[in-house]
Design a protein around this motif. Structure first.
Motif, PDB file in Angstrom:
ATOM      1  N   LEU A 184      -6.392   8.204 -15.836  1.00 24.46           N
ATOM      2  CA  LEU A 184      -5.541   8.071 -14.491  1.00 24.46           C
ATOM      3  C   LEU A 184      -4.668   6.847 -14.921  1.00 24.46           C
ATOM      4  N   THR A 185      -3.218   7.154 -15.146  1.00 29.27           N
ATOM      5  CA  THR A 185      -2.327   6.106 -15.543  1.00 29.27           C
ATOM      6  C   THR A 185      -1.196   6.239 -14.295  1.00 29.27           C
ATOM      7  N   ASP A 186      -1.314   6.979 -13.384  1.00 32.15           N
ATOM      8  CA  ASP A 186      -0.186   7.157 -12.291  1.00 32.15           C
ATOM      9  C   ASP A 186      -0.075   6.004 -11.469  1.00 32.15           C
ATOM     10  N   PRO A 187       0.602   5.397 -11.348  1.00 36.86           N
ATOM     11  CA  PRO A 187       0.902   3.950 -10.661  1.00 36.86           C
ATOM     12  C   PRO A 187       0.780   3.887  -9.262  1.00 36.86           C
ATOM     13  N   VAL A 188       1.240   5.011  -8.598  1.00 39.12           N
ATOM     14  CA  VAL A 188       0.932   5.271  -7.223  1.00 39.12           C
ATOM     15  C   VAL A 188      -0.776   5.194  -6.905  1.00 39.12           C
ATOM     16  N   LEU A 189      -1.257   6.211  -7.634  1.00 38.72           N
ATOM     17  CA  LEU A 189      -2.835   6.351  -7.321  1.00 38.72           C
ATOM     18  C   LEU A 189      -3.718   5.143  -8.062  1.00 38.72           C
ATOM     19  N   LEU A 190      -3.085   4.366  -8.882  1.00 41.03           N
ATOM     20  CA  LEU A 190      -3.719   3.093  -9.172  1.00 41.03           C
ATOM     21  C   LEU A 190      -3.747   2.074  -7.960  1.00 41.03           C
ATOM     22  N   ARG A 191      -2.663   2.007  -7.152  1.00 44.16           N
ATOM     23  CA  ARG A 191      -2.290   1.083  -6.266  1.00 44.16           C
ATOM     24  C   ARG A 191      -3.246   1.657  -5.031  1.00 44.16           C
ATOM     25  N   HIS A 192      -3.187   3.137  -4.729  1.00 44.26           N
ATOM     26  CA  HIS A 192      -4.136   3.731  -3.672  1.00 44.26           C
ATOM     27  C   HIS A 192      -5.517   3.327  -3.833  1.00 44.26           C
ATOM     28  N   ARG A 237       0.771  -1.237  -0.265  1.00 44.26           N
ATOM     29  CA  ARG A 237       0.059  -0.052  -0.175  1.00 44.26           C
ATOM     30  C   ARG A 237       0.865   1.329   0.071  1.00 44.26           C
ATOM     31  N   PRO A 238       0.538   2.229  -1.121  1.00 47.85           N
ATOM     32  CA  PRO A 238       1.607   3.477  -0.899  1.00 47.85           C
ATOM     33  C   PRO A 238       1.310   4.289   0.295  1.00 47.85           C
ATOM     34  N   ARG A 239       2.217   4.801   1.057  1.00 48.21           N
ATOM     35  CA  ARG A 239       2.298   5.801   1.845  1.00 48.21           C
ATOM     36  C   ARG A 239       1.529   7.132   1.575  1.00 48.21           C
ATOM     37  N   PRO A 240       0.630   7.698   2.731  1.00 45.92           N
ATOM     38  CA  PRO A 240      -0.154   8.676   2.588  1.00 45.92           C
ATOM     39  C   PRO A 240       0.721  10.020   1.866  1.00 45.92           C
ATOM     40  N   ALA A 241       1.822   9.961   2.120  1.00 50.03           N
ATOM     41  CA  ALA A 241       2.681  11.095   1.547  1.00 50.03           C
ATOM     42  C   ALA A 241       2.784  10.827   0.139  1.00 50.03           C
ATOM     43  N   GLU A 242       3.184   9.749  -0.432  1.00 44.65           N
ATOM     44  CA  GLU A 242       3.284   9.314  -1.737  1.00 44.65           C
ATOM     45  C   GLU A 242       2.047   9.447  -2.643  1.00 44.65           C
ATOM     46  N   VAL A 243       0.759   9.176  -2.023  1.00 44.43           N
ATOM     47  CA  VAL A 243      -0.429   9.550  -2.682  1.00 44.43           C
ATOM     48  C   VAL A 243      -0.666  10.952  -2.864  1.00 44.43           C
ATOM     49  N   ARG A 244      -0.472  11.659  -1.826  1.00 42.38           N
ATOM     50  CA  ARG A 244      -0.605  13.177  -1.859  1.00 42.38           C
ATOM     51  C   ARG A 244       0.484  13.686  -2.949  1.00 42.38           C
ATOM     52  N   VAL A 245       1.555  13.364  -3.135  1.00 44.53           N
ATOM     53  CA  VAL A 245       2.513  13.804  -4.042  1.00 44.53           C
ATOM     54  C   VAL A 245       1.964  13.523  -5.632  1.00 44.53           C
ATOM     55  N   ALA A 246       1.667  12.287  -5.564  1.00 47.07           N
ATOM     56  CA  ALA A 246       0.903  11.794  -6.947  1.00 47.07           C
ATOM     57  C   ALA A 246      -0.176  12.411  -7.568  1.00 47.07           C
ATOM     58  N   ALA A 247      -0.940  12.394  -6.371  1.00 37.65           N
ATOM     59  CA  ALA A 247      -2.261  13.333  -6.871  1.00 37.65           C
ATOM     60  C   ALA A 247      -2.210  14.658  -7.211  1.00 37.65           C
ATOM     61  N   ASP A 248      -1.282  15.308  -6.322  1.00 40.89           N
ATOM     62  CA  ASP A 248      -0.796  16.654  -6.887  1.00 40.89           C
ATOM     63  C   ASP A 248      -0.244  16.935  -8.205  1.00 40.89           C
ATOM     64  N   ARG A 249       0.850  15.920  -8.402  1.00 38.66           N
ATOM     65  CA  ARG A 249       1.380  16.045  -9.809  1.00 38.66           C
ATOM     66  C   ARG A 249       0.260  15.831 -10.850  1.00 38.66           C
ATOM     67  N   VAL A 287      -1.515 -10.027  -4.194  1.00 42.73           N
ATOM     68  CA  VAL A 287      -2.434 -10.989  -3.538  1.00 42.73           C
ATOM     69  C   VAL A 287      -2.127 -11.371  -2.107  1.00 42.73           C
ATOM     70  N   ARG A 288      -0.836 -11.579  -2.160  1.00 40.09           N
ATOM     71  CA  ARG A 288      -0.110 -11.963  -0.885  1.00 40.09           C
ATOM     72  C   ARG A 288      -0.450 -10.950   0.201  1.00 40.09           C
ATOM     73  N   ALA A 289       0.143  -9.704  -0.033  1.00 39.25           N
ATOM     74  CA  ALA A 289      -0.004  -8.650   0.678  1.00 39.25           C
ATOM     75  C   ALA A 289      -1.405  -8.162   1.084  1.00 39.25           C
ATOM     76  N   VAL A 290      -2.379  -8.416   0.309  1.00 34.73           N
ATOM     77  CA  VAL A 290      -3.759  -7.756   0.444  1.00 34.73           C
ATOM     78  C   VAL A 290      -4.454  -8.933   1.499  1.00 34.73           C
ATOM     79  N   ARG A 291      -3.920 -10.028   1.473  1.00 33.64           N
ATOM     80  CA  ARG A 291      -4.918 -11.241   2.147  1.00 33.64           C
ATOM     81  C   ARG A 291      -5.427 -10.729   3.604  1.00 33.64           C
ATOM     82  N   PRO A 292      -4.433 -10.215   4.384  1.00 36.82           N
ATOM     83  CA  PRO A 292      -4.880  -9.919   5.670  1.00 36.82           C
ATOM     84  C   PRO A 292      -6.170  -8.864   5.771  1.00 36.82           C
ATOM     85  N   THR A 293      -6.257  -8.069   4.639  1.00 41.07           N
ATOM     86  CA  THR A 293      -7.452  -7.229   4.679  1.00 41.07           C
ATOM     87  C   THR A 293      -8.960  -8.175   4.576  1.00 41.07           C
TER      88      THR A 293
END
Length: 365
Positions: A186-194, A163-175, A231-237
């Protein structure tokens, strides 16, 4: 579905994932999907099977779009629709589609990228945009039965899994907000992950497009195996991940469904486009996919004919395989009908939590 009567060229354009007309001297009717339409749809419009395209299209216009759609949808056996509402074009609403299909229930899948792009067009700064996005995802989760991501188209599935960190998401969204033109995708990889992680936190299933599609994607970057670390990372959710379409990587999708309890595979548009080979492809998906983890859908849109073909090819492929395996003694006869019902409807009922007005599960598209 598309509204109103269609020209020949407009109808044929729905028979392909290409964004261009057929090559000179050729036709998209000369494909497995085109032949399937000609086999299964003409009798529903009072024509013989395999009617020539010209005769079929003339008859369709003679009846009018409303009557043709009513006849076609009414013959599919579909008991409910699970509809991606983020598709472009002048299409019927889910309610109009359900009415044309005889008043069957209709449920919404929210396309994450379309939701985000609409908010960006009205954004008043980065902070307001991200707050609005959080609210929109939460609001959608109250009425929809799932979310869908097109990350395969917009970037590829080879995204960092965490999961991207909040600071990464803010920078990507601003850009993105500063540089994008109105309506830009929308093609930004950080925002897609978000978006993936935001949907995963709602408790609803997350559909992810994998495998083939139109020329916007790079096929090698749509392999579902690229999602293994996510898939492995999101499993705990507790998020249920539904891999759509999958072809030609359907065996990889089957593997993921076999080894991860929260991963499911959906045949999607694959069987319609493989036509007379649908049984062979479905058999390959069933090599590894647990029987309680494979879902049926048509991925139909634009043409009512695609619902007919998707349902008919699936039904015949599944019945043919089950009958053969029972006859050979590979499958127990007593379990064959139960497993067929799982794949045809019951798995989707369970995954999407579908209920009818009387409290019983719906069948799905």
């Amino acid at each position: 579905m598309a509204r109103g009567d269609l020209t020949d060229a407009a109808f044929e354009a729905w028979l392909t994932e290409s964004d261009a007309a057929a090559a000179p001297g050729t036709s998209f009717f000369d494909t497995q999907l085109g032949f399937a339409v000609r086999r299964w749809c003409p009798p529903l419009l009072d024509l013989e099977p395999h009617a020539p395209p010209r005769r079929y299209l003339d008859r369709r216009r003679e009846l009018g779009a409303a009557e043709a759609n009513r006849r076609l949808l009414g013959a599919t056996g579909i008991g409910a629709y699970v509809v991606d509402t983020g598709l472009p074009g002048d299409l019927t609403t889910p309610q109009e589609l359900a009415a044309a299909g005889g008043g069957v229930p209709c449920h919404e899948i929210v396309r994450l990228e379309s939701l985000t792009e609409g908010l960006a067009d009205r954004a008043d700064g980065t902070a307001a945009f991200l707050d609005a996005l959080d609210r929109a995802v939460a609001d959608a989760a109250r009425t929809a039965v799932g979310f869908k991501s097109l990350a395969a188209y917009r970037h590829g599935l080879d995204l960092p899994p965490e999961r991207p960190r909040p600071a990464e998401v803010r920078v990507a969204a601003d850009r993105w907000l500063v540089t994008r033109a109105p309506g830009e995708r929308l093609t930004d990889p950080v925002l897609l992950r978000h978006l993936l992680w935001s949907a995963a936190g709602t408790g609803l299933p997350l559909q992810i497009h994998t495998g083939f599609g139109d020329p916007d994607l790079r096929l090698r970057r749509s392999d579902p195996l690229l999602l293994t670390d996510f898939v492995r990372a999101v499993r705990p959710t507790g998020c249920t991940v539904v891999l759509l379409h999958c072809y030609p990587y359907h065996r990889g999708a089957a593997y993921l469904a076999a080894v991860f309890p929260h991963v499911y595979a959906d045949v999607g548009l694959t069987l319609a486009h493989t036509g007379a080979r649908a049984g062979a492809v479905l058999a390959e998906m069933l090599e590894l996919t647990p029987f309680g983890k494979l879902l049926f859908s048509t991925d139909a849109y634009g043409l009512a004919e695609l619902y007919v073909v998707g349902a008919e090819l699936f039904r015949r492929a599944l019945v043919g395989l089950v009958t053969e395996w029972v006859r050979e003694g590979a499958w127990p006869a007593g379990d064959a009908e139960r497993v067929a019902a799982l794949i045809a409807a019951d798995n989707a009922r369970r995954v999407y939590g579908l209920k009818t007005a009387d409290g019983h599960p719906d069948t799905t598209r």
